[in-house]
Scaffold this active site. Structure first.
Site, mmCIF file in Angstrom:
data_model
loop_
_atom_site.group_PDB
_atom_site.id
_atom_site.type_symbol
_atom_site.label_atom_id
_atom_site.label_comp_id
_atom_site.label_asym_id
_atom_site.label_seq_id
_atom_site.Cartn_x
_atom_site.Cartn_y
_atom_site.Cartn_z
ATOM 1 N N TYR A 19 -14.687 -11.336 14.232
ATOM 2 C CA TYR A 19 -14.947 -10.492 15.189
ATOM 3 C C TYR A 19 -15.529 -11.013 16.389
ATOM 4 O O TYR A 19 -16.544 -11.577 16.093
ATOM 5 C CB TYR A 19 -16.010 -9.389 14.656
ATOM 6 C CG TYR A 19 -16.044 -8.211 15.642
ATOM 7 C CD1 TYR A 19 -15.258 -7.392 15.769
ATOM 8 C CD2 TYR A 19 -17.481 -7.904 16.155
ATOM 9 C CE1 TYR A 19 -15.459 -6.309 16.761
ATOM 10 C CE2 TYR A 19 -17.931 -7.100 17.052
ATOM 11 C CZ TYR A 19 -16.780 -6.172 17.364
ATOM 12 O OH TYR A 19 -17.003 -5.287 18.467
ATOM 13 N N LEU A 20 -14.882 -10.812 17.526
ATOM 14 C CA LEU A 20 -15.117 -11.101 19.012
ATOM 15 C C LEU A 20 -15.947 -10.040 19.416
ATOM 16 O O LEU A 20 -15.455 -8.900 19.379
ATOM 17 C CB LEU A 20 -13.910 -11.580 19.708
ATOM 18 C CG LEU A 20 -13.026 -12.743 19.098
ATOM 19 C CD1 LEU A 20 -11.748 -12.871 19.916
ATOM 20 C CD2 LEU A 20 -14.064 -13.970 18.764
ATOM 21 N N ARG A 36 -4.803 5.241 35.725
ATOM 22 C CA ARG A 36 -4.373 6.299 35.294
ATOM 23 C C ARG A 36 -4.960 7.538 35.447
ATOM 24 O O ARG A 36 -5.869 7.875 34.879
ATOM 25 C CB ARG A 36 -4.124 5.876 33.681
ATOM 26 C CG ARG A 36 -3.476 4.685 33.297
ATOM 27 C CD ARG A 36 -3.089 4.677 31.841
ATOM 28 N NE ARG A 36 -2.773 3.365 31.509
ATOM 29 C CZ ARG A 36 -2.342 2.960 30.237
ATOM 30 N NH1 ARG A 36 -1.975 3.826 29.502
ATOM 31 N NH2 ARG A 36 -1.614 1.664 29.992
ATOM 32 N N HIS A 87 -9.255 3.154 22.871
ATOM 33 C CA HIS A 87 -8.009 2.353 22.830
ATOM 34 C C HIS A 87 -7.177 2.860 23.777
ATOM 35 O O HIS A 87 -5.899 2.695 23.573
ATOM 36 C CB HIS A 87 -7.615 2.095 21.462
ATOM 37 C CG HIS A 87 -8.460 1.715 20.415
ATOM 38 N ND1 HIS A 87 -8.621 0.463 20.357
ATOM 39 C CD2 HIS A 87 -9.258 2.114 19.518
ATOM 40 C CE1 HIS A 87 -9.681 -0.171 19.503
ATOM 41 N NE2 HIS A 87 -9.932 1.137 18.965
ATOM 42 N N LYS A 111 1.867 -6.460 11.945
ATOM 43 C CA LYS A 111 0.828 -7.296 12.883
ATOM 44 C C LYS A 111 0.600 -8.658 11.911
ATOM 45 O O LYS A 111 0.274 -9.670 12.883
ATOM 46 C CB LYS A 111 -0.646 -6.454 12.833
ATOM 47 C CG LYS A 111 -0.514 -5.155 13.598
ATOM 48 C CD LYS A 111 0.148 -5.214 14.960
ATOM 49 C CE LYS A 111 0.839 -3.974 15.272
ATOM 50 N NZ LYS A 111 1.912 -4.377 16.454
ATOM 51 N N GLU A 128 -1.887 -9.064 19.454
ATOM 52 C CA GLU A 128 -0.442 -8.225 19.158
ATOM 53 C C GLU A 128 0.592 -8.499 20.226
ATOM 54 O O GLU A 128 0.048 -8.999 21.261
ATOM 55 C CB GLU A 128 -0.716 -6.814 19.321
ATOM 56 C CG GLU A 128 -1.593 -6.030 18.260
ATOM 57 C CD GLU A 128 -1.955 -4.915 18.420
ATOM 58 O OE1 GLU A 128 -1.409 -4.189 19.110
ATOM 59 O OE2 GLU A 128 -2.937 -4.329 17.751
ATOM 60 N N ARG A 134 8.009 -3.569 24.384
ATOM 61 C CA ARG A 134 8.665 -2.377 25.347
ATOM 62 C C ARG A 134 8.032 -2.589 26.686
ATOM 63 O O ARG A 134 7.202 -3.563 27.016
ATOM 64 C CB ARG A 134 7.889 -1.122 24.744
ATOM 65 C CG ARG A 134 6.398 -1.248 24.758
ATOM 66 C CD ARG A 134 5.540 0.190 24.690
ATOM 67 N NE ARG A 134 4.098 0.147 25.029
ATOM 68 C CZ ARG A 134 3.370 -0.389 23.975
ATOM 69 N NH1 ARG A 134 3.661 -0.507 23.041
ATOM 70 N NH2 ARG A 134 2.149 -0.386 24.495
ATOM 71 N N GLY A 161 -6.069 -0.302 17.343
ATOM 72 C CA GLY A 161 -7.123 0.115 16.997
ATOM 73 C C GLY A 161 -7.517 0.794 15.781
ATOM 74 O O GLY A 161 -8.358 0.868 15.139
ATOM 75 N N LYS A 202 -6.021 2.642 27.762
ATOM 76 C CA LYS A 202 -6.410 2.098 29.009
ATOM 77 C C LYS A 202 -6.452 3.069 30.204
ATOM 78 O O LYS A 202 -5.750 4.134 30.131
ATOM 79 C CB LYS A 202 -5.071 1.027 29.269
ATOM 80 C CG LYS A 202 -5.155 -0.054 28.013
ATOM 81 C CD LYS A 202 -3.823 -0.717 28.321
ATOM 82 C CE LYS A 202 -3.763 -1.980 27.350
ATOM 83 N NZ LYS A 202 -2.137 -2.386 27.182
HETATM 84 C C1 MV4 Z 1 -10.054 -7.384 17.897
HETATM 85 C C2 MV4 Z 1 -11.469 -7.165 18.345
HETATM 86 C C3 MV4 Z 1 -12.436 -8.044 18.149
HETATM 87 N N1 MV4 Z 1 -12.270 -9.190 17.470
HETATM 88 N N2 MV4 Z 1 -9.898 -8.389 16.890
HETATM 89 C C4 MV4 Z 1 -8.371 -3.170 19.024
HETATM 90 C C5 MV4 Z 1 -7.082 -2.710 19.037
HETATM 91 C C6 MV4 Z 1 -5.962 -3.965 18.684
HETATM 92 N N3 MV4 Z 1 -5.193 -3.898 19.653
HETATM 93 C C7 MV4 Z 1 -7.111 -5.132 18.455
HETATM 94 N N4 MV4 Z 1 -8.298 -4.666 18.806
HETATM 95 C C8 MV4 Z 1 -9.376 -5.338 18.737
HETATM 96 N N5 MV4 Z 1 -9.284 -6.585 17.730
HETATM 97 C C9 MV4 Z 1 -11.158 -9.416 16.729
HETATM 98 N N6 MV4 Z 1 -10.850 -10.258 16.121
HETATM 99 C C10 MV4 Z 1 -11.795 -6.165 19.088
HETATM 100 C C11 MV4 Z 1 -10.666 -5.150 19.388
HETATM 101 C C12 MV4 Z 1 -11.042 -4.041 20.181
HETATM 102 C C13 MV4 Z 1 -10.385 -3.908 21.434
HETATM 103 C C14 MV4 Z 1 -8.967 -4.640 21.839
HETATM 104 C C15 MV4 Z 1 -8.407 -4.574 22.990
HETATM 105 C C16 MV4 Z 1 -8.825 -3.509 23.856
HETATM 106 C C17 MV4 Z 1 -9.862 -2.906 23.563
HETATM 107 C C18 MV4 Z 1 -10.494 -2.839 22.390
HETATM 108 C C19 MV4 Z 1 -11.472 -1.881 22.064
HETATM 109 C C20 MV4 Z 1 -12.253 -2.098 21.127
HETATM 110 C C21 MV4 Z 1 -11.924 -3.245 19.928
#
Ligand code: MV4
Length: 447
Positions: A202-203, A337, A235, A116, A287, A291, A165, A237
């Site tokens: 952190y968003l 799903r 995490h 990552k 990310e 695939r 996650g 969908k």
């Molecule tokens: C984050 C975020 C908030 N702020 N990054 C979770 C899995 C990974 N793919 C990235 N993730 C997140 N990254 C920042 N800077 C919140 C999440 C996240 C999330 C992201 C996408 C779909 C579902 C989620 C559920 C919890 C947290």
């Protein structure tokens, strides 16, 4: 073009790949574990090879057995589906050594996006917007503290080897920082044997919006629009839609162009998905997946393209037959799903499907390997099918989804269908007004 393709997967995605092959005049080889000897993907394939006992590590992940299956049957290419070996760079290299084609991107691109930290620094340099945070990995608590002063709290600590996650920790204030870092490192070391971390702002309540792309061997990269995958639990969908109810056409075009320009500089070949968080009108890369994804059908429904067919053509060295201007978007699509799980507790519910009836009619698609009398084995994931519905606009799509959910019958096991029947009547969902934590909050309020 290939004459024979081995499908290194099971369930609905093995069937999905088989269907594309059949339409292209390509014969198929199914692989299966002993638990899947009677599965639909095995019945429909032209040939099949048993590659091991039920645990995936000994069958669907058994690289020597899969290579042998290619050699015995004379398959010239392998389609990995999703999960299992689909993002395993080592597997792709082993196939290369055996002169077998991989239907997917290069091992270099898989490896690059698998880490990552390298993924983020690479796409940032290519002009894709990223979440403000550390430039690469963070190697000391002091360095993390300095980034936090710059971007502010809350700060998110992420594992370089993570994704999906795992190994994420929030530091709400400066007082939490040291502990968050040591827990994130420990969890990542335990899960991935790698304790490299990076940090980001952190968003709080973003949406998860991802852009589908496809690139060929000539360096042409096209985007096929976005999907909104914000409705998720732990995490995983649960429901995806295309296009996102949150974007306007100008935002779509801008993010699409940014992504295609970047990925063509990289020479990306195959299908891929660039994942973003979207908040207050801004996109932030998180990310890239290298695939075919579970939710690819919603993109197919609004573009009319067969993504698996395009994957196979590209792997066979054929150029993309269209340009960006030829990609047009029509209507709206939603995927549900359908898992063999309790709709409230999400407890897995394997066992016998006594009765299975697929809904039909205009704009309704079921991707499933299930049938009446099928026994879901307890060894694999709980996805039993995907209900995909298309309409001329989001409202028509919602009305059609509601009636398809009332028609579908999956008896004998618990499924997630009742959850969708609840969701479809919720004003926030009907209005498209949701974010990545919405579903978990809804479940907490109503369970
Ligand atoms: C984050 C975020 C908030 N702020 N990054 C979770 C899995 C990974 N793919 C990235 N993730 C997140 N990254 C920042 N800077 C919140 C999440 C996240 C999330 C992201 C996408 C779909 C579902 C989620 C559920 C919890 C947290």
């Amino acid at each position: 073009m290939f004459e024979k393709v081995l499908i290194a997967n099971r369930g609905e995605i093995a069937l999905r790949v088989h269907r594309a092959c059949q339409e292209m005049g390509i014969s198929t080889v199914a692989i299966h574990s002993t638990a899947d000897a009677d599965a639909m993907h095995v019945r429909l394939a032209d040939e099949s090879v048993c590659v091991g006992p039920p645990p995936a590590t000994e069958s669907y992940l058994n690289i020597p057995a899969i290579i042998s299956a290619c050699e015995i049957t004379g398959a010239e290419a392998v389609h990995p589906g999703y999960g299992f070996l689909s993002e395993n760079a080592k597997f792709v290299e082993i196939l290369e050594e055996h002169d077998i084609n991989f239907i997917g991107p290069s091992s270099e691109h898989i490896r690059l996006m698998g880490d990552k930290v390298t993924a983020k620094t690479t796409v940032k340099d290519l002009g894709i917007p990223v979440v403000p945070g550390s430039d690469g990995a963070v190697t000391s608590n002091e360095q993390a503290r300095a980034v936090a002063e710059e971007v502010g709290y809350p700060l998110l600590i992420k594992a370089a080897a993570g994704g999906g996650g795992r190994g994420m920790k929030i530091a709400r204030t400066a007082d939490d920082l040291n502990e968050a870092i040591s827990t994130a490192k420990a969890e990542s070391k335990a899960a991935f044997n790698d304790d490299a971390i990076y940090v980001e702002k952190y968003l709080g309540r973003p949406r998860h919006i991802e852009v589908q792309i496809i690139g060929d061997a000539n360096g042409k990269v096209l985007h096929l629009g976005e999907r909104d995958c914000s409705l998720q639990r732990r995490h995983q969908k649960v429901l995806e839609e295309a296009r996102s109810p949150a974007l306007n056409d100008q935002e779509r075009e801008q993010i699409g162009n940014t992504v295609t320009t970047a990925l063509s500089k990289l020479g990306y070949l195959g299908v891929g998905t660039v994942e973003f968080l979207y908040e207050n009108g801004e996109f932030y890369f998180i990310e890239m997946n290298t695939r075919l994804q579970v939710e690819h059908p919603v993109t197919e429904m609004i573009t009319g393209l067969d993504l698996v067919r395009e994957q196979i053509r590209i792997a066979a060295g054929m150029p993309l037959p269209m340009d960006q201007n030829d990609i047009t978007f029509y209507g709206h699509a939603i995927e549900c799903r359908i898992n063999a799980e309790n709709a409230r507790t999400f407890t897995p519910s394997p066992g016998l499907i006594r009765d299975f009836h697929a809904p039909g009619g205009l704009g309704v698609r079921i991707d499933s390997a299930a049938f009446s009398g099928y026994r879901i084995p307890p060894y694999y994931d709980s996805l039993i099918g995907k209900l995909i519905v298309h309409g001329r606009n989001r409202n028509e799509c919602l009305m059609r989804l509601r009636r398809a959910l009332r028609e579908i019958v999956v008896d004998g096991i618990d499924t997630t269908i009742p959850l969708f029947l609840d969701l479809i009547n919720h004003p926030d969902f009907v209005n498209g007004d949701y974010h990545i934590h919405w579903l978990e909050e809804f479940l907490a309020e109503t369970t």
